[in-house]
Design an enzyme around this catalytic site. Structure first.
Site, PDB file in Angstrom:
ATOM      1  N   VAL A  32      -4.895  -8.365   4.522  1.00 43.82           N
ATOM      2  CA  VAL A  32      -4.929  -8.610   3.072  1.00 43.82           C
ATOM      3  C   VAL A  32      -3.793  -9.506   2.601  1.00 43.82           C
ATOM      4  CG1 VAL A  32      -6.119  -6.424   2.670  1.00 43.82           C
ATOM      5  CG2 VAL A  32      -3.621  -6.533   2.414  1.00 43.82           C
ATOM      6  N   ARG A  76      -7.971   3.891  10.166  1.00 43.75           N
ATOM      7  CA  ARG A  76      -7.343   5.214  10.184  1.00 43.75           C
ATOM      8  C   ARG A  76      -7.296   5.781   8.761  1.00 43.75           C
ATOM      9  NH1 ARG A  76      -0.818   4.417  10.822  1.00 43.75           N
ATOM     10  NH2 ARG A  76      -0.519   2.928   9.119  1.00 43.75           N
ATOM     11  N   TYR A 103       6.651   1.488  -4.386  1.00 40.71           N
ATOM     12  CA  TYR A 103       5.247   1.872  -4.233  1.00 40.71           C
ATOM     13  C   TYR A 103       4.625   2.174  -5.595  1.00 40.71           C
ATOM     14  CZ  TYR A 103       1.179   4.473  -2.453  1.00 40.71           C
ATOM     15  OH  TYR A 103      -0.092   4.908  -2.171  1.00 40.71           O
ATOM     16  N   ALA A 104       5.363   2.921  -6.434  1.00 43.93           N
ATOM     17  CA  ALA A 104       4.840   3.280  -7.756  1.00 43.93           C
ATOM     18  C   ALA A 104       4.605   2.037  -8.607  1.00 43.93           C
ATOM     19  CB  ALA A 104       5.799   4.240  -8.451  1.00 43.93           C
ATOM     20  N   ALA A 105       5.528   1.076  -8.543  1.00 40.84           N
ATOM     21  CA  ALA A 105       5.358  -0.149  -9.320  1.00 40.84           C
ATOM     22  C   ALA A 105       4.122  -0.917  -8.868  1.00 40.84           C
ATOM     23  CB  ALA A 105       6.608  -1.026  -9.186  1.00 40.84           C
ATOM     24  N   ALA A 106       3.911  -0.979  -7.557  1.00 38.82           N
ATOM     25  CA  ALA A 106       2.740  -1.683  -7.034  1.00 38.82           C
ATOM     26  C   ALA A 106       1.450  -0.975  -7.435  1.00 38.82           C
ATOM     27  CB  ALA A 106       2.835  -1.812  -5.519  1.00 38.82           C
ATOM     28  N   LYS A 107       1.458   0.355  -7.403  1.00 39.40           N
ATOM     29  CA  LYS A 107       0.250   1.094  -7.769  1.00 39.40           C
ATOM     30  C   LYS A 107       0.011   1.074  -9.274  1.00 39.40           C
ATOM     31  CE  LYS A 107      -1.303   2.296  -3.741  1.00 39.40           C
ATOM     32  NZ  LYS A 107      -2.618   1.821  -3.247  1.00 39.40           N
ATOM     33  N   GLY A 167      -8.571  -1.563   5.702  1.00 37.83           N
ATOM     34  CA  GLY A 167      -7.760  -0.484   6.262  1.00 37.83           C
ATOM     35  C   GLY A 167      -8.605   0.651   6.795  1.00 37.83           C
ATOM     36  N   ALA A 168      -9.699   0.291   7.485  1.00 38.90           N
ATOM     37  CA  ALA A 168     -10.690   1.296   7.883  1.00 38.90           C
ATOM     38  C   ALA A 168     -10.441   1.888   9.263  1.00 38.90           C
ATOM     39  CB  ALA A 168     -12.100   0.680   7.855  1.00 38.90           C
TER      40      ALA A 168
END
Length: 228
Positions: free
Chosen positions: A54, A15, A141-145, A12-13
């Site tokens: 990914v 931006r 998002y929180a669950a994934a993180k 993800g480089a």
């Protein structure tokens, strides 16, 4: 680890924080593969654009073959769809988990033998304060993180005997496209966050807490959740 003369792969480089990480690695003397799903969008001088999605296993395998000298992997690629876990789309929840958790895992699995074969090195996982703080509106998002936090801790133990250190970067809102709707005074400077992250990797820190909000939330983990 010493970043001068390291060979780094940053996902993800093209931006945001990933772009700052890649640029600062070049400044610190590393050879940098700047990975993105569309490598033609990478416009940083001094880096090698690298195609890497990914969520695509063949893309990951090909990237590991191309960047065969890698000694540092920065798992930065991620998405946020703003999806709650109950009311939100199951497809969106799966996409966030596939990208933010399974994507990080797949890339790390592919590059582990590469880094080990080059004498060892480091992995940096870009996580979030939402690894520990779980608002309903960002439940997916929180669950994934949160899963990424567990992944980071588990592979740190697993990879240590192979000469690979593992660091997690934890931060709140940054001034990037992902947080465009957030007021500027609530966002960290991604250039500063990148500098903290790379210094933490050089020092072998297991956790890099890049802003005051994150440090406060981490210190509060033992507290009971608020009653509804």
């Amino acid at each position: 680890m010493e970043l001068k003369d390291a060979v780094a792969v940053v996902t993800g480089a093209n931006r945001g924080l990933g772009r700052h990480l890649a640029a600062q690695l070049v400044e610190r003397g590393a050879t940098v593969y700047a990975a993105a799903r569309r490598p033609e969008t990478v416009d940083l001088p001094g880096v090698v654009p690298l195609r890497l999605d990914v969520t695509d296993e063949e893309s990951i395998r090909e990237a590991a073959r191309t960047a065969s000298g890698a000694t540092l992997l920065v798992n930065n690629a991620g998405i946020s769809t703003g999806t709650p876990l109950i009311a939100g789309s199951t497809d969106a929840v799966r996409l966030e988990m596939d990208t933010n958790f399974f994507g990080t895992l797949a890339v790390t699995r592919a590059f582990t033998p590469v880094i080990e074969g080059n004498g060892g090195g480091a992995v940096l996982n870009v996580l979030s304060v939402l690894s520990w703080l779980h608002p309903a509106g960002l439940g997916s998002y929180a669950a994934a993180k949160a899963a990424g936090w567990a992944l980071t801790d588990a592979i740190r133990e697993e990879l240590a005997p192979r000469g690979i250190t593992v660091s997690g970067l934890y931060v709140g809102y940054m001034d990037t496209d992902m947080a465009a709707a957030v007021p500027a005074d609530e966002k960290a400077d991604p250039a500063d966050v990148a500098a903290q992250a790379l210094t933490g990797v050089e020092s072998g820190l297991p956790e890099i807490l890049a802003d005051e909000t994150t440090r406060y939330v981490k210190q509060s983990l033992a507290a009971s959740p608020n009653a509804a």
